[in-house]
Design a protein around this motif. Structure first.
Motif, short mmCIF file in Angstrom:
data_model
loop_
_atom_site.label_atom_id
_atom_site.label_comp_id
_atom_site.label_asym_id
_atom_site.label_seq_id
_atom_site.Cartn_x
_atom_site.Cartn_y
_atom_site.Cartn_z
N PHE A 100 0.90 2.93 17.52
CA PHE A 100 1.16 3.67 16.64
C PHE A 100 0.24 4.32 15.57
O PHE A 100 0.53 3.99 14.42
CB PHE A 100 2.78 4.86 16.39
N GLY A 126 -3.21 2.83 12.45
CA GLY A 126 -3.93 3.76 12.07
C GLY A 126 -3.88 4.91 11.03
O GLY A 126 -2.76 5.09 10.85
N THR A 127 -4.80 5.25 10.20
CA THR A 127 -4.19 6.76 9.40
C THR A 127 -5.47 7.41 10.36
O THR A 127 -6.40 7.92 10.99
CB THR A 127 -5.33 6.53 8.65
N PHE A 128 -4.13 9.06 9.43
CA PHE A 128 -5.02 10.20 10.58
C PHE A 128 -4.96 11.65 9.29
O PHE A 128 -4.17 11.14 8.69
CB PHE A 128 -3.36 10.86 11.83
N ALA A 129 -6.26 12.23 9.72
CA ALA A 129 -6.71 13.01 8.51
C ALA A 129 -6.28 14.39 9.10
O ALA A 129 -6.76 14.94 9.63
CB ALA A 129 -8.41 12.59 8.35
N GLN A 130 -6.21 14.64 8.00
CA GLN A 130 -5.52 16.58 8.02
C GLN A 130 -6.92 16.77 9.37
O GLN A 130 -8.15 17.26 8.29
CB GLN A 130 -5.33 16.91 6.83
N GLN A 131 -6.29 18.10 9.46
CA GLN A 131 -7.08 19.17 10.46
C GLN A 131 -7.41 20.68 10.33
O GLN A 131 -8.32 21.46 9.69
CB GLN A 131 -8.05 18.73 11.65
N ILE A 161 3.42 12.90 18.37
CA ILE A 161 2.54 12.40 18.96
C ILE A 161 2.79 11.68 20.75
O ILE A 161 3.79 10.94 21.23
CB ILE A 161 1.88 10.70 18.45
N TYR A 215 6.38 10.96 21.67
CA TYR A 215 6.61 10.57 20.91
C TYR A 215 7.15 11.06 19.87
O TYR A 215 6.75 11.25 18.76
CB TYR A 215 6.74 9.05 20.61
N PHE A 237 8.93 10.77 15.61
CA PHE A 237 9.57 9.74 14.21
C PHE A 237 9.98 10.70 13.43
O PHE A 237 9.23 11.83 13.42
CB PHE A 237 8.74 8.71 13.87
N ASN A 244 -3.58 12.74 4.59
CA ASN A 244 -3.46 11.29 5.58
C ASN A 244 -1.95 11.10 5.93
O ASN A 244 -1.20 10.85 4.70
CB ASN A 244 -4.47 9.97 5.01
N SER A 245 -1.77 10.37 6.78
CA SER A 245 -0.39 10.57 6.99
C SER A 245 -0.49 8.97 8.25
O SER A 245 -1.75 8.45 8.67
CB SER A 245 0.09 10.79 8.35
N THR A 246 0.69 7.52 7.67
CA THR A 246 0.02 7.02 8.59
C THR A 246 1.47 6.91 9.79
O THR A 246 2.28 7.93 9.26
CB THR A 246 1.08 4.93 8.23
N ILE A 247 1.37 6.45 11.23
CA ILE A 247 3.10 7.04 11.40
C ILE A 247 3.88 6.45 11.74
O ILE A 247 3.96 4.66 11.78
CB ILE A 247 2.34 7.51 14.08
N ARG A 299 13.31 7.06 16.38
CA ARG A 299 12.36 7.32 17.46
C ARG A 299 13.37 7.71 18.24
O ARG A 299 14.03 7.73 18.88
CB ARG A 299 12.12 6.60 17.90
N LYS A 358 -3.26 15.82 12.39
CA LYS A 358 -4.03 14.87 12.01
C LYS A 358 -4.69 14.62 12.98
O LYS A 358 -4.22 13.93 13.92
CB LYS A 358 -3.25 14.72 11.02
N LYS A 402 -6.67 11.42 14.25
CA LYS A 402 -6.47 9.51 13.99
C LYS A 402 -8.21 9.11 13.68
O LYS A 402 -9.53 9.35 14.74
CB LYS A 402 -6.48 8.81 15.31
#
Lengths: 187, 230
Positions: A38, A40-45, B97, B104, B106, B117-120, B127, B227, B229
């Motif tokens: 899991f 990585g960086t997830f960017a808003q859409q 996700i 899953y 969290f 921006n987010s990290t999981i 979980r 968001k 990846k």
């Protein structure tokens, strides 16, 4: 054929030797499979709070930007534009059933979050409670049409634009469930 | 009947090229018709009144024929944001996700950063997981007072969207020689109001959890973000 096999074996040996050398200093941490990855960086859409806000109040050129402006910044960025849009949709807007003038109404809408009660009825509007959640059966479009087009007396039998405050679709095409997951099975 | 619904679905997609669709279906060019397009969110008290239920729907206007092949995108994080002190900044998130047929979850947990921006938070958050439902019978997982669902459902949104478009579009759009100035009356058939979303499906994520896990005040503010990846 035989020669090719020898060549392949040589390449395989070479690759494994090289790989062994290369990996000698970066495999010292915990290893082995640990389930799904899991990282990585997830960017808003896209984002959404209340129904139909981006659809109704945001100009086409701004729709992507609205989706990537965090809610705490949306008011400053969009209230003025929302007010102009409201007055374009309903040039005769004065106040609405909540007694909100155009600036107050659009100020509330521009920060696109859905307020949810933790100690009372959760509904978009049920005649008494206003914006305390959104239940599946809530006719949110009629509520929004009423607030946009209906004027101050919309709920007391004297709406302005009476043909615009109810789309006459008052419920879903399948009954909802009383138990989790509440939404109806797919078609 | 079935064919007409499919035609309606196709017509909606065609019109969507020109108009954004309520509630949040196909709301913006960057997400329209894609796997990160949020169609609706809901938040309401559960059957157990100590609980709150959050729903996020994505990928709207799925025809019955296309429902079996519709899938959540493994590169799209769906994040429920919860503000419990009234400043429209997320204090807690619930992240969802999919991986290999399992959704899953969290959280709820404080996000590592606010903003776009987010990290999981797979290493620190509570979980949970549920097998993604593929048919009509919902697969539900309940664990420590929280319940989870992910899979196709009937789109719960309803509206005469076509008439709304005709009304807000200047001129005569339906060919009767007059500008449309009002919604149609309730009834069945031509000339009456109809639900433009009838007979179409969405991909739903549903979470139910104790109210005490999201806030201690009278209310919270929630919104949902998708968001991708990077």
């Amino acid at each position: 054929m035989k020669f090719n096999n020898i060549k392949l074996t040589a390449i395989a040996l070479l690759v494994s030797f090289t790989a062994f050398n290369c990996s000698s200093d970066d495999d010292n941490g915990p290893t082995g499979p640990t389930g799904p990855n899991f990282t990585g960086t997830f960017a808003q859409q896209d984002q959404m709070g209340r129904p139909a806000i981006n659809t109704v109040f945001v100009d086409m050129a701004d729709k992507n930007m609205f989706n990537t402006t965090i809610p705490s910044n949306q008011g400053a960025a969009f209230q003025t534009k929302f007010e102009a849009k409201l007055l374009a949709l309903n040039p005769g807007y004065t106040t609405n059933a909540l007694t909100w003038d155009a600036a107050t109404f659009t100020g509330a809408l521009a920060t696109d979050v859905l307020t949810v009660s933790l100690n009372g009825t959760t509904t978009f509007f049920d005649g008494t409670n206003v914006l305390t959640g959104r239940a599946l059966a809530d006719d949110v479009i009629n509520v929004e049409l009423t607030l946009i087009f209906g004027g101050p007396d919309a709920l007391t039998g004297n709406p302005t634009n009476p043909g615009l405050i109810n789309d006459n679709v008052d419920g879903n095409d399948k009954p909802f469930l009383s138990t989790f997951p509440y939404l109806a099975s797919p078609w | 009947m079935k064919k007409s619904k499919i035609l309606i679905g196709a017509a909606i997609l065609t019109i969507a090229g020109f108009f954004a669709i309520a509630a949040d279906h196909i709301d913006a060019p960057a997400v329209a018709g894609g796997t990160s397009d949020i169609t609706d969110i809901y938040a309401f008290e559960g059957q157990n009144t100590d609980n709150i239920v959050f729903v996020a729907n994505v990928q709207g206007l799925i025809t019955p024929a296309n429902t079996a092949s519709a899938a959540f995108d493994e590169n799209v994080l769906v994040e429920f944001n919860i503000d419990n002190d009234g400043d429209a900044v997320a204090d807690l998130v619930i992240q969802a996700i999919p991986r290999d047929g399992v959704m899953y979850f969290f959280g709820p947990i404080a996000p590592s950063q606010s903003g776009l921006n987010s990290t999981i938070l797979a290493d620190t958050a509570i979980r949970n997981e549920v097998q993604i439902t593929t048919g009509g019978s919902a697969i539900v997982e309940t664990n420590n007072g929280m319940s989870f669902f992910a899979g196709p459902r009937d789109d719960p949104f309803f509206m005469d969207f076509f008439r709304y478009v005709d009304i807000v579009t200047p001129g005569d759009d339906d060919g009767d020689g007059e500008e449309e100035t009002a919604f149609l009356p309730a009834g069945t058939g031509d000339g009456f109001a109809s639900d433009s979303f009838a007979g179409t499906n969405v991909l739903s994520i549903v979470v139910e959890l104790p109210k005490s896990m999201v806030g201690n005040g009278d209310s919270v503010n929630i919104w949902v973000e998708t968001k991708r990846k990077q």
